[in-house]
Design a protein around this motif. Sequence first.
Motif, short mmCIF file in Angstrom:
data_model
loop_
_atom_site.label_atom_id
_atom_site.label_comp_id
_atom_site.label_asym_id
_atom_site.label_seq_id
_atom_site.Cartn_x
_atom_site.Cartn_y
_atom_site.Cartn_z
N ALA A 32 0.85 -1.19 0.00
CA ALA A 32 0.00 0.00 0.00
C ALA A 32 0.88 1.24 0.00
O ALA A 32 2.00 1.22 0.53
CB ALA A 32 -0.91 0.02 1.23
N THR A 33 0.38 2.31 -0.58
CA THR A 33 1.16 3.55 -0.60
C THR A 33 1.25 4.18 0.78
O THR A 33 2.11 5.03 1.02
CB THR A 33 0.55 4.56 -1.59
N ASP A 34 0.39 3.75 1.70
CA ASP A 34 0.43 4.20 3.10
C ASP A 34 -0.49 3.28 3.88
O ASP A 34 -1.61 3.01 3.46
CB ASP A 34 -0.05 5.66 3.20
N GLU A 35 -0.01 2.75 5.00
CA GLU A 35 -0.86 1.91 5.87
C GLU A 35 -1.66 2.82 6.79
O GLU A 35 -1.14 3.38 7.75
CB GLU A 35 0.01 0.96 6.68
N ARG A 36 -2.95 2.99 6.47
CA ARG A 36 -3.80 3.88 7.27
C ARG A 36 -4.87 3.06 7.96
O ARG A 36 -5.55 2.25 7.35
CB ARG A 36 -4.43 4.95 6.39
N ARG A 37 -4.99 3.30 9.27
CA ARG A 37 -5.99 2.62 10.08
C ARG A 37 -6.77 3.67 10.86
O ARG A 37 -6.17 4.52 11.52
CB ARG A 37 -5.35 1.62 11.04
N ARG A 38 -8.09 3.63 10.73
CA ARG A 38 -8.97 4.60 11.38
C ARG A 38 -8.57 6.03 11.02
O ARG A 38 -8.60 6.94 11.85
CB ARG A 38 -8.99 4.39 12.89
#
Length: 245
Positions: A32-38
Amino acid sequence: MKLIHIMVAAAWSAAALPAFAQADLGASVEVATDERRRGISWSDGELAPAASVRAGVPFGLDLSARITGTRGDPRHGGADAVVDVTGGFARDIGGGLRLDGFVTGHLFTGAAEAFDYVEVGAGASYALGPAEIGIDARYAPDQAAIGGDNLWFGARARVGVPATPFTVNASLGRSTGSVDDWRRAARLRPGGDYTDWSLGVDHITGPVSLGLVYSGTDIEQVADSPFANARHTGDKVTARLAISF
């Protein structure tokens, strides 16, 4: 690159395991280009490789492990990666309704301090044709690693576009909790209680999934904590490529 090689090898090893009678085994590799959570970054806004393995048995128990590169994110004390180890269950109760529950341990490798923590969760979803809606709740009890406790609850929806490989999905969530240590509480709530949202589309063809997601939060002022990572709490569009085995 060494971390990526380890992830790929782990996923391939799981995929090559002999199939146990009546067991459902699976694995995937992702980037992923950025691991984003919430709505907030877990990889310091950088490219995040990941790999996962899963084993399910007929009575609804699922065991899984996922390793994701966190790229030295200050949110997690400079950790190189997080391993999410989950045990849970899911049960179809008829009429398109499904219930699930789980326990997850978040284990951080290479962190400067003890940053591991545990959370429990439950959810319910209803499916009708290509559409599904659901509600979820996740709770991390009071732990030193997160400076208190943390509760997230939210709603989600997805719908497959008929006669196409596209699926549209959306979510809305709210994070809240108590604070014992405001510096560490800023890991999961950089600006205190906040709302997050996402809107995305996935293109799925066989084992390959390509997704594009817009996510954001209503965080306006970030705590002056080394773990808040103020640079990566705003709106962002990210892409993800996953291959399942």
